[in-house]
Enzyme design. Structure first.
Site, PDB file in Angstrom:
ATOM      1  N   LYS A  27       0.805  -1.230   0.000  1.00 29.57           N
ATOM      2  CA  LYS A  27       0.000   0.000   0.000  1.00 29.57           C
ATOM      3  C   LYS A  27       0.834   1.274   0.000  1.00 29.57           C
ATOM      4  O   LYS A  27       0.304   2.366  -0.023  1.00 29.57           O
ATOM      5  CB  LYS A  27      -0.947  -0.016   1.203  1.00 29.57           C
ATOM      6  CG  LYS A  27      -2.060  -1.029   1.027  1.00 29.57           C
ATOM      7  CD  LYS A  27      -2.903  -1.169   2.289  1.00 29.57           C
ATOM      8  CE  LYS A  27      -3.659  -2.484   2.297  1.00 29.57           C
ATOM      9  NZ  LYS A  27      -2.807  -3.616   2.737  1.00 29.57           N
ATOM     10  N   CYS A 159      16.128  -5.987 -24.471  1.00 33.75           N
ATOM     11  CA  CYS A 159      16.019  -6.685 -25.745  1.00 33.75           C
ATOM     12  C   CYS A 159      16.268  -5.672 -26.848  1.00 33.75           C
ATOM     13  O   CYS A 159      15.784  -4.544 -26.795  1.00 33.75           O
ATOM     14  CB  CYS A 159      14.639  -7.315 -25.896  1.00 33.75           C
ATOM     15  SG  CYS A 159      14.455  -8.198 -27.435  1.00 33.75           S
ATOM     16  N   SER A 160      17.039  -6.085 -27.872  1.00 32.98           N
ATOM     17  CA  SER A 160      17.498  -5.124 -28.872  1.00 32.98           C
ATOM     18  C   SER A 160      16.476  -4.901 -29.974  1.00 32.98           C
ATOM     19  O   SER A 160      16.615  -3.969 -30.747  1.00 32.98           O
ATOM     20  CB  SER A 160      18.808  -5.631 -29.470  1.00 32.98           C
ATOM     21  OG  SER A 160      18.601  -6.883 -30.104  1.00 32.98           O
ATOM     22  N   HIS A 165      11.977 -13.254 -31.231  1.00 33.63           N
ATOM     23  CA  HIS A 165      13.159 -14.114 -31.306  1.00 33.63           C
ATOM     24  C   HIS A 165      13.631 -14.497 -29.919  1.00 33.63           C
ATOM     25  O   HIS A 165      13.294 -13.868 -28.929  1.00 33.63           O
ATOM     26  CB  HIS A 165      14.302 -13.407 -32.045  1.00 33.63           C
ATOM     27  CG  HIS A 165      14.895 -12.256 -31.273  1.00 33.63           C
ATOM     28  ND1 HIS A 165      14.268 -11.039 -31.156  1.00 33.63           N
ATOM     29  CD2 HIS A 165      16.045 -12.145 -30.560  1.00 33.63           C
ATOM     30  CE1 HIS A 165      15.018 -10.217 -30.420  1.00 33.63           C
ATOM     31  NE2 HIS A 165      16.091 -10.870 -30.039  1.00 33.63           N
ATOM     32  N   GLU A 181      20.377 -25.593  -9.403  1.00 31.19           N
ATOM     33  CA  GLU A 181      19.087 -26.295  -9.470  1.00 31.19           C
ATOM     34  C   GLU A 181      19.304 -27.800  -9.621  1.00 31.19           C
ATOM     35  O   GLU A 181      18.563 -28.603  -9.045  1.00 31.19           O
ATOM     36  CB  GLU A 181      18.248 -25.786 -10.654  1.00 31.19           C
ATOM     37  CG  GLU A 181      17.654 -24.408 -10.450  1.00 31.19           C
ATOM     38  CD  GLU A 181      16.583 -24.082 -11.507  1.00 31.19           C
ATOM     39  OE1 GLU A 181      16.348 -24.914 -12.403  1.00 31.19           O
ATOM     40  OE2 GLU A 181      15.990 -22.998 -11.419  1.00 31.19           O
ATOM     41  N   PHE A 311      13.025  -3.240  -9.422  1.00 30.31           N
ATOM     42  CA  PHE A 311      14.464  -3.339  -9.631  1.00 30.31           C
ATOM     43  C   PHE A 311      15.061  -4.122  -8.471  1.00 30.31           C
ATOM     44  O   PHE A 311      14.589  -4.014  -7.348  1.00 30.31           O
ATOM     45  CB  PHE A 311      15.114  -1.945  -9.676  1.00 30.31           C
ATOM     46  CG  PHE A 311      14.783  -1.174 -10.919  1.00 30.31           C
ATOM     47  CD1 PHE A 311      15.491  -1.371 -12.093  1.00 30.31           C
ATOM     48  CD2 PHE A 311      13.750  -0.252 -10.922  1.00 30.31           C
ATOM     49  CE1 PHE A 311      15.179  -0.657 -13.248  1.00 30.31           C
ATOM     50  CE2 PHE A 311      13.429   0.462 -12.068  1.00 30.31           C
ATOM     51  CZ  PHE A 311      14.156   0.258 -13.233  1.00 30.31           C
ATOM     52  N   GLU A 316      18.247  -5.755  -1.806  1.00 33.93           N
ATOM     53  CA  GLU A 316      18.271  -6.963  -2.635  1.00 33.93           C
ATOM     54  C   GLU A 316      19.649  -7.235  -3.230  1.00 33.93           C
ATOM     55  O   GLU A 316      20.003  -8.382  -3.458  1.00 33.93           O
ATOM     56  CB  GLU A 316      17.229  -6.835  -3.741  1.00 33.93           C
ATOM     57  CG  GLU A 316      15.860  -6.620  -3.118  1.00 33.93           C
ATOM     58  CD  GLU A 316      14.753  -6.746  -4.112  1.00 33.93           C
ATOM     59  OE1 GLU A 316      14.721  -5.898  -5.017  1.00 33.93           O
ATOM     60  OE2 GLU A 316      13.943  -7.656  -3.987  1.00 33.93           O
ATOM     61  N   GLN A 322      13.544  -9.591  -2.212  1.00 39.78           N
ATOM     62  CA  GLN A 322      12.391  -9.246  -1.381  1.00 39.78           C
ATOM     63  C   GLN A 322      11.227  -8.917  -2.288  1.00 39.78           C
ATOM     64  O   GLN A 322      11.420  -8.410  -3.392  1.00 39.78           O
ATOM     65  CB  GLN A 322      12.769  -8.027  -0.512  1.00 39.78           C
ATOM     66  CG  GLN A 322      11.739  -7.589   0.496  1.00 39.78           C
ATOM     67  CD  GLN A 322      10.759  -6.548  -0.062  1.00 39.78           C
ATOM     68  OE1 GLN A 322      11.005  -5.951  -1.107  1.00 39.78           O
ATOM     69  NE2 GLN A 322       9.649  -6.375   0.624  1.00 39.78           N
TER      70      GLN A 322
END
Ligand code: H2U
Ligand code: ZN
Length: 345
Positions: A27, A159-160, A165, A181, A311, A316, A322
């Site tokens: 909030k 992304c360019s 793609h 992982e 961001f 972070e 977070q």
């Protein structure tokens, strides 16, 4: 435990790390950076696009007049096969190894303006078949132990080019995150005798709280440990290590799932929704890897509108990831959205 009211930590069993959730914080007022959303591309062919059929790329090569998908070796590849084998070891503190690999670019369609949610299921299915073929072909090489297939979409993700793609980076060593992982899945498999993501998906499918949708072969879930506001995972319901292990029906169901999740994303803020997306498949190092459960991560940066982005900064960068909006709220929001793309209504 009440996961909706107070600050808490959630554990990410895939990476073996914690994230901080602060559900009471959604909030707070916002006075940060706001960027206008990029309008979606409306031209079917752009003469200045280096990915459109028949156009010249930066290094002078001309694209064929392709009609479905088109794969080429990246002209500015981050990895190549003839890097000389070298290593540095100094006092266990200055340590380096040479790394070989292959980087390719995959155009999903000749149409400059069609992103994943606006391609038909057969066109997405062709992309999935290329993923399977490239994974098998690159992975069969002795030098290649992992194939990272990914797409970053939208200016926020650096992304360019809006032409639909993705990329394939085939690595000599399993990269850091898939390696972690893999280790976590192997530990779980050893200690419990079952698959981490099969067990996790069974819990999510029973609870339904974080499931966005499912079809016969796949489920889209906001992971319990999600970091990005509308982060999701696509998980095959039957244990599979890679796209190459998936049959015809499962591949078409994956195409359906890709179209549906990306349509919901675009409908969230009525824009071409930015994200980084990638496949995690078992390593191609020659071992069986029964512990590895194929999955796709979607990491989108947007938080509360087309212009307000999350961001990873401050706490972070220095402490831990977070989030404010809970995974359950995000799933609820995504579940409520139409799967008919807003431009096609
Ligand atoms: P993005 O996914 O970041 O838009 O990158 C597209 C890739 O295309 C990028 O890795 C490559 C860039 O190196 N590229 C070529 O291979 N040839 C070109 O003519 C321009 C871009
Ligand atoms: Zn184009």
């Amino acid at each position: 435990m009440d996961l909706t009211a107070h600050p808490h930590r959630r554990f990410n069993p895939l990476l073996g790390e914690w994230i901080l959730v602060s559900p009471h914080r959604t909030k707070r007022p916002w006075q940060g950076k706001t960027d206008a959303p990029q309008p979606p591309s409306t031209v079917t062919y752009d003469p200045s696009c280096y990915l459109c059929p028949g156009n010249r790329r930066a290094e002078g090569v001309v694209n064929p007049a392709y009609d479905g998908t088109f794969v080429f070796v990246n002209d500015f590849a981050a990895l190549y096969l003839d890097a000389p084998p070298e290593s540095l070891d100094e006092s266990d503190l200055l340590v380096a190894r040479s790394e070989r690999g292959i980087c390719k670019v995959l155009c999903y369609s000749p149409r400059h303006d069609l992103t994943m949610p606006r391609l038909g299921i057969p066109a997405i299915r062709r992309v999935i078949d290329i993923w399977g073929e490239q994974y098998a072909e690159l992975g069969a090489r002795d030098e290649i132990r992992f194939v990272q297939i990914f797409e970053h979409k939208g200016a926020q993700m650096c992304c360019s080019n809006p032409h639909p793609h993705g990329q394939l980076w085939a690595d000599e060593q399993v990269p850091v995150l898939p390696a972690r992982e893999g280790d976590r899945q192997a530990d779980y498999h050893r200690s419990k005798g079952s698959c981490l993501l099969c067990d996790y998906l069974a819990i999510e499918l029973a609870k339904k709280e974080r499931v966005v949708f499912e079809n016969d072969s796949f489920a889209a879930v906001v992971p319990f440990w999600a970091v990005w506001p509308y982060e999701t995972m696509l998980l095959p319901k039957i244990h599979r290590g890679s796209v190459a292990d998936m049959d015809d029906k499962a591949r078409t169901d994956l195409a359906d799932a890709m179209k549906r999740i990306t349509a919901r994303y675009d409908n969230l803020f009525l824009m071409s929704f930015p994200y980084s997306m990638g496949l995690h498949q078992k390593p191609t190092d020659g071992d069986e890897h029964p512990e590895w459960h194929f999955h796709i991560h979607f990491y989108p940066p947007l938080l509360r509108s087309a212009t307000v982005q999350k961001f990873m900064v401050g706490y972070e960068m220095l402490a831990m990831p977070q989030r404010d909006i809970t995974a359950e709220l995000a799933a609820d929001k995504l579940r409520g959205l139409s799967e008919v793309h807003y431009l096609e209504k």
